[in-house]
Write an enzyme that holds these catalytic residues in place. Sequence first.
Site, PDB file in Angstrom:
ATOM      1  N   TYR A   1       0.956  -1.350   0.039  1.00  0.00           N
ATOM      2  CA  TYR A   1      -0.023  -0.050   0.038  1.00  0.00           C
ATOM      3  C   TYR A   1       0.889   1.330   0.030  1.00  0.00           C
ATOM      4  CZ  TYR A   1      -3.932  -2.814   1.484  1.00  0.00           C
ATOM      5  OH  TYR A   1      -4.840  -3.914   1.423  1.00  0.00           O
TER       6      TYR A   1
ATOM      7  N   HIS B   1       0.029 -11.627   1.821  1.00  0.00           N
ATOM      8  CA  HIS B   1      -0.944 -10.774   1.287  1.00  0.00           C
ATOM      9  C   HIS B   1      -1.572 -11.710   0.116  1.00  0.00           C
ATOM     10  CE1 HIS B   1      -1.899  -6.509   0.298  1.00  0.00           C
ATOM     11  NE2 HIS B   1      -2.954  -6.956  -0.110  1.00  0.00           N
TER      12      HIS B   1
END
Length: 267
Positions: free
Chosen positions: A39, A97
Amino acid sequence: MSIPVFGLGTFRLKDQIVKDSVTTALELGYRAIDTAQIYDNESAVGEAIVESGVARSEIFITTKIWIENLSTDALIESLKTSLDKLKTDYVDLTLIHWPSPNAAVSVAETMHALVKAKELGLTRQIGISNFTVALMQEAIDAVGAAEIATNQIELSPFLQNRKVVDFAHQNNIAITSYMTLAYGDALKDATIIKIAQNHNATPAQVVLAWALQLGYAVIPSSTKRTNLESNLLAQQLTLTADEMSQIAGLERDGRLVSPEGLAPDWD
């Protein structure tokens, strides 16, 4: 559930925007923040947490290991870098992730590295994200289901992911729902709007309440104080069995997140 049921997501939020979102959320009473290495906002999230004045021990921080860092050699060092950015000695939850594309790094190798990170005190809990039933079984075979705090998956009224949910529940693994509002599409659905009107609630509150009633953790994101405050109230909304059934009927395999080169063979 050993993880908070309601948190703040930070996907696609960066720099001052994510800092403001986290700051406002903490002011409103949020105590769980979800971020990820990819991110590119861990530093801003960390700044907001430090500057909030809320004790670190009161905040549950989740981050996620990116695919480049899934090997034994890379994972722990990358997590230490994340901790530096987040300005903390530990995170509360660390997730894979996405599964390693083409199984370049085995699930077992990464899970064992996560257990090592936990033993070192870098993370309190570990888990997975975007894992199918087969991949979940690999993770369980590697370290045991008791080590896996959650599987964070795309889950909305339009994509209810029941095979994965059922398998997770059979193994006492919690589900965290991301994209719960389906990029806002669920807020425009006539069934959900009608249910919201019945409760004098917002469509977002209805969708989040639906997920919470099914036992999922949710991590909606917003940059607007009114939405952040309103979303929290979903925890006080109880839907009827008929309303839950109506939302269950909205399933349409409406997956929104399936990046080429990353996505596994979905169930």
